[in-house]
Design a protein around this motif. Sequence first.
Motif, short mmCIF file in Angstrom:
data_model
loop_
_atom_site.label_atom_id
_atom_site.label_comp_id
_atom_site.label_asym_id
_atom_site.label_seq_id
_atom_site.Cartn_x
_atom_site.Cartn_y
_atom_site.Cartn_z
N PRO A 166 -0.07 -2.75 -6.50
CA PRO A 166 -1.05 -1.75 -6.05
C PRO A 166 -2.10 -1.48 -7.14
CG PRO A 166 1.16 -1.05 -5.46
CD PRO A 166 1.31 -2.28 -6.32
N THR A 167 -1.70 -1.53 -8.40
CA THR A 167 -2.64 -1.23 -9.49
C THR A 167 -3.81 -2.21 -9.50
OG1 THR A 167 -0.78 -0.42 -10.77
CG2 THR A 167 -2.82 -0.87 -11.98
N VAL A 168 -3.52 -3.52 -9.49
CA VAL A 168 -4.63 -4.47 -9.58
C VAL A 168 -5.47 -4.48 -8.31
CG1 VAL A 168 -3.56 -5.94 -11.32
CG2 VAL A 168 -3.21 -6.47 -8.90
N VAL A 169 -4.84 -4.19 -7.16
CA VAL A 169 -5.61 -4.14 -5.92
C VAL A 169 -6.58 -2.95 -5.98
CG1 VAL A 169 -5.50 -3.73 -3.43
CG2 VAL A 169 -4.00 -5.41 -4.48
N GLN A 170 -6.11 -1.80 -6.52
CA GLN A 170 -7.00 -0.64 -6.69
C GLN A 170 -8.12 -0.95 -7.68
OE1 GLN A 170 -4.48 2.69 -7.69
NE2 GLN A 170 -3.75 2.90 -5.60
N GLN A 171 -7.87 -1.86 -8.60
CA GLN A 171 -8.91 -2.26 -9.56
C GLN A 171 -9.86 -3.29 -8.96
OE1 GLN A 171 -6.64 -3.54 -12.94
NE2 GLN A 171 -6.10 -1.46 -13.57
N GLY A 172 -9.65 -3.64 -7.69
CA GLY A 172 -10.57 -4.52 -7.00
C GLY A 172 -10.19 -5.99 -7.02
N GLU A 173 -9.01 -6.31 -7.56
CA GLU A 173 -8.58 -7.71 -7.57
C GLU A 173 -8.25 -8.19 -6.16
OE1 GLU A 173 -8.28 -10.33 -9.14
OE2 GLU A 173 -8.18 -9.99 -11.30
N SER A 174 -8.42 -9.47 -5.93
CA SER A 174 -7.99 -10.04 -4.66
C SER A 174 -6.48 -10.35 -4.75
CB SER A 174 -8.80 -11.29 -4.34
OG SER A 174 -8.75 -12.17 -5.43
N ILE A 175 -5.92 -10.77 -3.61
CA ILE A 175 -4.47 -10.94 -3.52
C ILE A 175 -4.08 -12.39 -3.84
CG2 ILE A 175 -2.46 -10.77 -2.00
CD1 ILE A 175 -4.11 -8.62 -0.45
N ALA A 176 -3.51 -12.60 -5.02
CA ALA A 176 -3.03 -13.93 -5.41
C ALA A 176 -1.71 -14.20 -4.70
CB ALA A 176 -2.84 -14.00 -6.92
N SER A 177 -1.50 -15.44 -4.29
CA SER A 177 -0.29 -15.76 -3.52
C SER A 177 0.36 -17.05 -3.99
CB SER A 177 -0.64 -15.93 -2.04
OG SER A 177 -1.27 -14.78 -1.57
N ILE A 178 1.62 -17.20 -3.58
CA ILE A 178 2.36 -18.40 -3.94
C ILE A 178 3.25 -18.80 -2.77
CG2 ILE A 178 4.42 -17.28 -4.91
CD1 ILE A 178 3.94 -19.31 -7.33
N ALA A 179 3.61 -20.06 -2.72
CA ALA A 179 4.56 -20.51 -1.70
C ALA A 179 5.44 -21.60 -2.31
CB ALA A 179 3.83 -21.07 -0.48
N HIS A 180 6.75 -21.43 -2.22
CA HIS A 180 7.68 -22.44 -2.71
C HIS A 180 8.32 -23.13 -1.52
CE1 HIS A 180 7.19 -20.78 -6.67
NE2 HIS A 180 7.60 -19.60 -6.26
N LEU A 181 8.50 -24.45 -1.66
CA LEU A 181 9.03 -25.23 -0.54
C LEU A 181 10.43 -25.75 -0.87
CD1 LEU A 181 7.17 -27.93 1.48
CD2 LEU A 181 9.27 -28.57 0.28
N VAL A 182 11.32 -25.68 0.10
CA VAL A 182 12.65 -26.25 -0.04
C VAL A 182 12.84 -27.24 1.11
CG1 VAL A 182 15.12 -25.78 -0.22
CG2 VAL A 182 13.48 -24.07 -0.99
N TYR A 183 13.16 -28.48 0.75
CA TYR A 183 13.42 -29.51 1.76
C TYR A 183 14.93 -29.58 1.98
CZ TYR A 183 14.42 -34.41 3.12
OH TYR A 183 14.93 -35.55 3.69
N LEU A 184 15.36 -29.20 3.19
CA LEU A 184 16.79 -29.16 3.50
C LEU A 184 17.12 -30.19 4.56
CD1 LEU A 184 16.17 -25.57 3.62
CD2 LEU A 184 18.41 -26.09 2.67
N SER A 185 18.35 -30.69 4.47
CA SER A 185 18.78 -31.65 5.47
C SER A 185 20.27 -31.46 5.75
CB SER A 185 18.53 -33.07 4.96
OG SER A 185 19.07 -34.01 5.87
N SER A 186 20.66 -31.79 6.98
CA SER A 186 22.08 -31.73 7.32
C SER A 186 22.82 -32.95 6.76
CB SER A 186 22.25 -31.65 8.83
OG SER A 186 21.68 -32.80 9.42
N GLU A 187 22.03 -33.94 6.31
CA GLU A 187 22.63 -35.16 5.73
C GLU A 187 22.34 -35.22 4.24
OE1 GLU A 187 24.41 -36.89 7.79
OE2 GLU A 187 23.73 -35.76 9.54
#
Lengths: 147, 122, 342
Positions: free
Chosen positions: C315-336
């Motif tokens: 909330p602090t950086v958003v109140q300072q006018g920063e945009s929203i930095a994001s991340i996404a981690h991927l997990v490749y799963l298999s039944s085999e």
Amino acid sequence: MKMTPEEYGRLAQKASPPSPMGKNLLMAFLCGGGICALGEGFRLLYQWLGADEELAAAGVSVTLIFLAVLLTGLNVYDNLAKHAGAGTLVPITGFANSVASPALEFKSEGFILGLGAKMFIIAGPVIVYGTAASILYGLVLWLFRLY
Amino acid sequence: MDVLLSLLKAFLVGGALCAVGQILIDRTKLTPARILTSYVVIGVLLGALGIYPKLVEFAGAGASVPLLGFGNLLAKGVREAVKADGALGILTGGFTAAAAGIAAALFFSLVAALVFKPKEKG
Amino acid sequence: MASRKGKYTILFDDPPGIRASAAVGCAKEADGPLGDMFDIINRDSYFGQKTWEKAESEMQKQAVAKALEKAGLTASEVEAVFAGDLLNQCVGSTYGLRALGIPFVGLFGACSTMAESLCVAATFLDAGAIKRGIACTSSHFCTAERQFRYPLEYGGQRPPTAQWTATASGAAVLEKGDLPPFIRGITIGTIEDLGICDANNMGAAMAPAAAATLKHFFEDTGTKPADFDLVITGDLGQVGSELLRELLRRDGYDLEHRQSDCGMLLFDREKQDVHAGGSGCGCAASVFCGHLVPLLRQKKLRDILFIATGALMSPTVVQQGESIASIAHLVYLSSEKSGGKI
């Protein structure tokens, strides 16, 4: 292909559904109007009971504030506000809710730094800038002998 | 009949002032706290210009209950206090006029917080 | 050993498996379309505790205890727990897990934490640093509201793009062995930011991160969306999912009938008043632990990509006018354990 923030902003805006303006406006008008009409009812009642204009007006504020705080405590006000929007925000009841809701919420952090201090997180600026504006106005009145 | 007319005027004027607030919520990125603050400051201004007292005269609680009315009350308090006490009134006028509302909100909220507990929405 | 594939992806030659997993939820989650998947449902959002924060810790504690119970293990048989949550200093995890006595690796990835903890746990396991680990996270609607937004009883109005923080937790026990499903590979996300500042539109803020990570994975492995039974994002909601499909379409990847989103599955958007869908670490965690792991184990799904997205702002950086930095981690799963397109 790297997209620029401007391009993405336009794309995001297109994908984001807008607020249902017509419905929101109607609800704000009806609920806000309703609260004001209720206030007017109290005003007429207090005047009928013999209160002068100023006392009746103060009585209306205090009554509505009491009701809003009570409804906040009973977990009702936020559910009304979900539909009413500005209709429950703009009247004095919205101010009361903005004081009562953090008081309830932050009691868990203690009576002093929780309840007591956090009471003002939303209402604080209203009081600060309202008071500051009134002082500026008073200064103008006094300097230019407008009274 | 007079009573019904008063209620109707309060309903229409109060409702209209709230509808303007809703446009601000939906069409601008103003947060509720900013809207409340703007309403009070604008109320002081309209009170100072002598516009808002006329609206209060016409619509009663329809004009005094929205937060613009709270601003108008601050302006009125300062005007009367400067008239009565001179320079000191600049500082005391606003708070004195707003005292009942603010004190009520603080005290009722304190009591409510002692009695009630917040719940999850819905 | 782990081997790098392309610039961003790590593949495991002897992939670690998920021995057991558990999901804990509250009333709204239980009433949703996936209500049956929860191992523990507690309809009281205080979870019998005095504060919301204690409630969230209790929820995470229950999720780990349940996962251990389903795995037939005690805490002393686990060598590390990888956990985090949305609260300042990740107190949901630290106080929920403090009594366990398991070495603790605290992680912050906001709503991506379930995927992040799976990535880190799988890598520790693959390196032989541990033989058994737990990945877990949680979110609580009320702790998130009071930390990031408004007091619960405050009368605000949520715009249609807002998402609803799930009150839920998920925990998974990972080990090397022959129990499916297997974590075959991971892609650690890069921090992405296309300038969205509206904290009521997290889906739009996070979609570029999901798009970047998926693109990295497809490029690194030479695969395409159609090679997988399901590409499931964490909590992009309705708006973010639409944007993700559009972003990847522009890069030549067609997600149309492959992509689903935990935030869209957990709640009924029409009936449950959640606007654009669910969100919060617990949303992806509970859907993963309660819904996806069993489907993979029963071999109803074979190869899936689980991509949890997180908004890394405060909330602090958003109140300072920063945009929203994001991340996404991927997990490749298999039944085999082996085979498939990679």
